[in-house]
Design an enzyme around this catalytic site. Structure first.
Site, PDB file in Angstrom:
ATOM      1  CG  HIS A 120       3.517  -6.026  -4.085  1.00  0.00           C
ATOM      2  ND1 HIS A 120       2.929  -5.534  -2.956  1.00  0.00           N
ATOM      3  CD2 HIS A 120       4.090  -4.966  -4.696  1.00  0.00           C
ATOM      4  CE1 HIS A 120       3.133  -4.225  -2.875  1.00  0.00           C
ATOM      5  NE2 HIS A 120       3.841  -3.861  -3.920  1.00  0.00           N
ATOM      6  CB  CYS A 123       5.544  -3.257  -1.101  1.00  0.00           C
ATOM      7  SG  CYS A 123       5.857  -1.790  -2.114  1.00  0.00           S
ATOM      8  CB  ILE A 166       4.110  -1.880  -7.393  1.00  0.00           C
ATOM      9  CG1 ILE A 166       3.801  -3.033  -8.353  1.00  0.00           C
ATOM     10  CG2 ILE A 166       3.177  -0.700  -7.642  1.00  0.00           C
ATOM     11  CD1 ILE A 166       2.461  -3.656  -8.186  1.00  0.00           C
ATOM     12  NE  ARG A 167       4.332   5.398  -5.581  1.00  0.00           N
ATOM     13  CZ  ARG A 167       4.591   6.713  -5.530  1.00  0.00           C
ATOM     14  NH1 ARG A 167       4.695   7.398  -6.641  1.00  0.00           N
ATOM     15  NH2 ARG A 167       4.731   7.327  -4.382  1.00  0.00           N
ATOM     16  CD  GLU A 193       1.198  -8.537  -1.697  1.00  0.00           C
ATOM     17  OE1 GLU A 193       2.198  -9.248  -1.481  1.00  0.00           O
ATOM     18  OE2 GLU A 193       1.240  -7.291  -1.734  1.00  0.00           O
ATOM     19  N   GLY A 218       0.867  -1.181   0.000  1.00  0.00           N
ATOM     20  CA  GLY A 218       0.000   0.000   0.000  1.00  0.00           C
ATOM     21  C   GLY A 218       0.890   1.212   0.000  1.00  0.00           C
ATOM     22  CD  GLU A 219       2.496   6.078  -0.107  1.00  0.00           C
ATOM     23  OE1 GLU A 219       2.741   5.669  -1.245  1.00  0.00           O
ATOM     24  OE2 GLU A 219       3.389   6.514   0.656  1.00  0.00           O
ATOM     25  CB  SER A 220       5.058   3.168   3.784  1.00  0.00           C
ATOM     26  OG  SER A 220       5.801   4.239   3.225  1.00  0.00           O
ATOM     27  NE  ARG A 279       6.878   6.530   0.843  1.00  0.00           N
ATOM     28  CZ  ARG A 279       6.675   7.694   0.225  1.00  0.00           C
ATOM     29  NH1 ARG A 279       7.626   8.587   0.159  1.00  0.00           N
ATOM     30  NH2 ARG A 279       5.506   7.942  -0.332  1.00  0.00           N
TER      31      ARG A 279
END
Lengths: 301, 204
Positions: B184, B82, B140-141, B186, B50-52, B111
């Site tokens: 990822h 991630c 992903i990013r 998952e 997600g977005e940390s 990051r």
């Protein structure tokens, strides 16, 4: 410094595009028109920001042709925040999309909120490394966009109104049509594909899995924490808020409240708490009062 | 542990559903958790992608760091992918100034180390801990592990030969009961990383 990956690594694949949307799930994406608003959104816990020159409520009020934002303005927002940045291109305007991709934006919204550039074709989104999100009012429209390469879908709703009714209608329609496909016999799917004007292979995939092959967010008229939570309870994977935050009385507090309500969408106590004393919501327009040719959701084919 | 373990997936935001599916397909009970109360009945925790920075902001606002750190100090196994790797690292660079983490891994996580979304990529990785067949990994990013402390075991790196960098890039680590990957698993169908974590949970 960033690492440059080459050789056997591949960028811009379907999986990294759709996967990026997976990472946004459960989050709120906020429309912002400058770096200051972008910071407010980021501090409130927005998962991403949508950079655009005018929020939909102003586009609606001011009229005229609405286009991609100035690259300086998009760049200013990219520099101001560390969360992902999205930007809007006109429907069918593939050069606006090329420009936005070159700026390093993380997601492009091929959006009906801007004035369409092509009344027949949408952008060929497979031609890009950057992923695209597109609006849809029904399942056929969603699958046509996915067929063109969209890696994420959002309900259109009716942007710039603060009236959530169209977002509700579009989410219910998409869900009902998915359920209908899932209940059909295999040999009925050929005609179903013809009826909803969607590619047969995607129709079969949806019928088998009971869901879209990409993430489904909601958008268009969400103005309150309760609006956001309702859309999440109806099965949205996340929420776009356009004019609802920065056209309200207290944007920072409302942004925070909508983020919290989206995270705790099943907890009415939390939604009640964050809804207290928020001040004025955006004034809003009833969708029913907008003549059909002026409704943004009608754009897209 | 003889009974089937229950593993929580931290559901602030991110690809919670994909981790729950991967864990369920691996034969354990998996539940979404987002309140201190919901943490009570789990045997391990997954922090999803997600977005940390968003996860950090919301974990602060919802007072979740204290119970999460307490659970970890009591030895609860944790796995992060991630953004989850960032959440389990002791130090983050290129994040927000006020970014907090659960910690647990004596590493510096950088990051968005590979760039923006247009730089996101897929690659086959050798991960000896899960066998000889390479793991197809999606970044992903993604963050990377810029440096590690003495007690951290490296599970996987992107070889320098695959990048324009001079050194290998560490992308999967383990320290005791805590493990993390920059990528990822998952969102693929390969369950070996989740199975490795479940082995840690069962052994704890």
């Amino acid at each position: 410094m960033t690492s440059n990956v080459s050789n056997n690594a591949v960028t811009g694949t379907d999986r990294v595009k759709r996967g990026m949307a997976d990472m946004l799930k459960g989050g709120v994406i906020m429309d912002v028109v400058n770096a200051e608003q972008a910071k407010i959104a980021e501090d409130a816990g927005a998962i991403a920001v949508m950079a655009l020159e005018r929020v939909p409520a102003d586009i609606r009020a001011e009229g005229g042709v609405s286009r991609m934002s100035d690259p300086d303005m998009i760049q200013g927002i990219i520099d101001a925040v560390s969360i992902p940045v999205m930007a809007k291109a006109r429907i069918g305007h593939f050069v606006e999309a090329q420009v936005i991709q070159s700026l390093g934006v993380d997601y492009i919204d091929e959006s009906e909120v801007l004035t369409p550039a092509d009344y027949t074709h949408h952008i060929d989104k497979w031609a890009f490394t950057v992923p695209f999100v597109c609006g849809a009012t029904n399942l056929g429209e969603a699958l046509r966009r996915i067929n063109e390469g969209a890696a994420m879908i959002r309900s259109k709703g009716e942007a710039g109104t603060g009236d959530v009714s169209n977002a509700v209608m579009h989410m219910r329609t998409i869900r009902a049509e998915i359920n209908r496909l899932s209940s059909m016999a295999e040999d009925e799917l050929y005609v179903a594909a013809k009826e909803i004007q969607a590619p047969y292979d995607l129709v079969v995939e949806v019928a088998r899995n009971g869901k879209l092959p990409v993430v489904l967010f909601t958008a268009g008229g969400i103005a309150t924490p309760a609006d956001a939570a309702m859309m999440m309870q109806m099965g949205a994977d996340g929420v776009f808020v356009g004019s609802g935050i920065f056209k309200s009385g207290n944007p920072a507090q409302r942004a925070n409240a909508i983020v919290q309500a989206t995270m705790h969408y099943e907890d009415a106590d939390v939604i009640a708490n964050v809804s207290r004393g928020l001040g004025e919501a955006m004034v809003g327009i009833n969708v029913a009062d907008i003549p059909v040719p002026h409704r943004l959701a009608e754009r897209g084919w | 542990m003889s009974k089937t373990p229950t593993i929580g997936v931290l559901a602030i935001q991110g690809d919670v559903r994909e981790h729950i599916r991967a864990l369920s397909d691996s034969g354990v009970n998996a539940v979404a958790v987002k309140t201190a109360k919901s943490f009570e009945n789990i045997d391990g925790l997954v922090v999803p992608g997600g977005e940390s920075t968003t996860m950090s902001i919301l974990a602060i606002k919802n007072d979740l760091f204290k119970p999460l750190r307490a659970m970890q100090q009591q030895g609860m196994p944790m796995y992060g992918s991630c953004a989850g790797l960032i959440m389990l690292s002791n130090t983050v660079t290129d994040g927000r100034a006020d970014q907090e983490t659960i910690g647990g891994l004596d590493i510096i996580a950088q990051r968005n180390a590979f760039g923006r979304q247009v730089d996101s990529f897929e690659i086959d990785l050798d991960i000896p801990a899960i066998g000889d067949v390479p793991f197809h990994a999606l970044f992903i990013r993604a963050p990377l592990v810029a440096s590690i402390g003495p007690d951290v075991e490296v599970l996987a790196s992107i070889p320098a030969a695959a990048t324009n960098d001079e050194t290998d890039r560490i992308v999967a680590v383990r320290q005791g009961n805590v493990m993390a990957t920059s990528f990822h698993p998952e969102i693929t169908d390969d369950l070996r990383i989740h199975q490795l974590f479940i082995d840690i949970v069962r052994a704890s």
